[in-house]
Write a protein that holds these residues in place. Structure first.
Motif, PDB file in Angstrom:
ATOM      1  N   SER A  44       0.875  -1.176   0.000  1.00  0.00           N
ATOM      2  CA  SER A  44       0.000   0.000   0.000  1.00  0.00           C
ATOM      3  C   SER A  44       0.908   1.220   0.000  1.00  0.00           C
ATOM      4  CB  SER A  44      -0.882   0.007   1.247  1.00  0.00           C
ATOM      5  OG  SER A  44      -1.732  -1.114   1.275  1.00  0.00           O
ATOM      6  N   SER A  45       0.724   2.132  -0.969  1.00  0.00           N
ATOM      7  CA  SER A  45       1.736   3.164  -1.176  1.00  0.00           C
ATOM      8  C   SER A  45       1.135   4.508  -1.568  1.00  0.00           C
ATOM      9  CB  SER A  45       2.713   2.718  -2.273  1.00  0.00           C
ATOM     10  OG  SER A  45       3.409   1.555  -1.892  1.00  0.00           O
ATOM     11  N   SER A  97      -1.229   1.952 -10.317  1.00  0.00           N
ATOM     12  CA  SER A  97      -1.288   0.746  -9.487  1.00  0.00           C
ATOM     13  C   SER A  97      -1.150  -0.469 -10.401  1.00  0.00           C
ATOM     14  CB  SER A  97      -2.615   0.697  -8.733  1.00  0.00           C
ATOM     15  OG  SER A  97      -2.749   1.828  -7.893  1.00  0.00           O
ATOM     16  N   ALA A  98      -0.447  -1.502  -9.923  1.00  0.00           N
ATOM     17  CA  ALA A  98      -0.099  -2.564 -10.864  1.00  0.00           C
ATOM     18  C   ALA A  98       0.208  -3.875 -10.166  1.00  0.00           C
ATOM     19  CB  ALA A  98       1.109  -2.133 -11.705  1.00  0.00           C
ATOM     20  N   LEU A  99       0.304  -4.915 -10.989  1.00  0.00           N
ATOM     21  CA  LEU A  99       0.687  -6.251 -10.546  1.00  0.00           C
ATOM     22  C   LEU A  99       1.778  -6.771 -11.476  1.00  0.00           C
ATOM     23  CD1 LEU A  99      -2.747  -6.109 -10.735  1.00  0.00           C
ATOM     24  CD2 LEU A  99      -2.430  -8.016  -9.164  1.00  0.00           C
ATOM     25  N   VAL A 123       2.266  -6.701  -5.872  1.00  0.00           N
ATOM     26  CA  VAL A 123       1.060  -5.903  -6.088  1.00  0.00           C
ATOM     27  C   VAL A 123       1.229  -4.575  -5.369  1.00  0.00           C
ATOM     28  CG1 VAL A 123      -1.454  -5.804  -5.848  1.00  0.00           C
ATOM     29  CG2 VAL A 123      -0.308  -8.037  -6.098  1.00  0.00           C
ATOM     30  N   VAL A 124       1.040  -3.470  -6.079  1.00  0.00           N
ATOM     31  CA  VAL A 124       1.106  -2.151  -5.440  1.00  0.00           C
ATOM     32  C   VAL A 124      -0.189  -1.398  -5.704  1.00  0.00           C
ATOM     33  CG1 VAL A 124       2.292  -1.056  -7.403  1.00  0.00           C
ATOM     34  CG2 VAL A 124       2.435  -0.020  -5.144  1.00  0.00           C
ATOM     35  N   ALA A 125      -0.717  -0.782  -4.645  1.00  0.00           N
ATOM     36  CA  ALA A 125      -1.882   0.099  -4.752  1.00  0.00           C
ATOM     37  C   ALA A 125      -1.413   1.514  -4.436  1.00  0.00           C
ATOM     38  CB  ALA A 125      -2.977  -0.332  -3.779  1.00  0.00           C
TER      39      ALA A 125
END
Length: 235
Positions: free
Chosen positions: A164-165, A209-211, A192-194
């Motif tokens: 979570s960023s 946001s990506a995977l 995974v980043v949100a």
């Protein structure tokens, strides 16, 4: 398993409004057949440090009834927020809720960024949980710049690293694009980043946001401007 990441523009210091947005995004994730959804850093309030430090009503605990709509979404959720502690300072903390709304685990941000260090309690323990046959590691924004934290997760058999960023426009775009596929490549994990999109305190979230797959290949990425959910098969 399908995992989703969500980005949105938080309403500053308004937990009910942000929970409403998050519940709507969880519905979209469920429609995309995702079982787990990751939200950005301080998703309940936005990155509004002046407000959250002045108002204890913005400090939450995992059983806070204001979170019911997220807990009842039918999707497992990774919710980062300002959390109450037993002391005078809050923590930047992640709650992981299962599909039935039960609390699976919590994680406090260990590596506080510059201006956060005087105002928040740093975590002392790594975040781990198992869900859907996979083992997950948790990290929050600046944590992801410390390889030793990530290597511990890889050494403990974590297959998916969840972040979570908040990365802003400008230099944050390059940081996000380097750090997270780098983790996937160097530690052979799904990542995974949100991230936030739009105004977020003193910054403007750059979205994206990506995977990523183990090895660093991009699976799915959100755009730079829009509230949205993106989903990919993981594991």
């Amino acid at each position: 398993m399908k995992i989703a990441t969500a980005q949105f523009t938080c309403v500053p210091a308004d937990i009910p409004a942000n929970v409403q947005q998050m519940a709507s995004l969880a519905t979209k994730a469920r429609e995309q057949e995702a079982e787990l959804l990751v939200f950005p850093e301080l998703a309940l309030t936005g990155y509004e440090l002046e407000a959250v430090l002045a108002r204890r009503d913005l400090w939450v605990r995992a059983d806070d009834p204001r979170l019911d709509a997220v807990r009842e979404s039918g999707v497992a959720t990774v919710v980062n927020c300002v959390a109450a502690t037993d002391g005078e300072r809050p923590a930047i903390e992640t709650f992981v809720f299962g599909t039935d709304g039960e609390l699976i685990t919590t994680y406090r941000k260990q590596h506080l960024f510059e201006h956060e260090q005087d105002d928040f309690v740093a975590g002392r323990h790594d975040g781990r949980f198992e869900f859907g046959g996979l083992r997950f590691a948790l990290a929050t924004c600046f944590d992801n710049h410390f390889p030793e934290l990530i290597s511990r997760g890889a050494a403990e058999g974590c297959q998916v690293h969840l972040a979570s960023s908040l990365y802003g426009t400008g230099g944050g775009v390059e940081e996000l694009a380097a750090v997270y596929p780098g983790i996937a490549k160097d530690f052979d994990m799904h990542v995974v980043v949100a991230n936030h999109v739009g105004p977020a305190g003193a910054w403007t979230g750059c979205g994206r946001s990506a995977l990523w797959a183990p090895g660093g290949a991009l699976l799915m990425e959100a755009d730079a401007d829009t509230t949205m959910v993106v989903t990919a098969e993981v594991g």
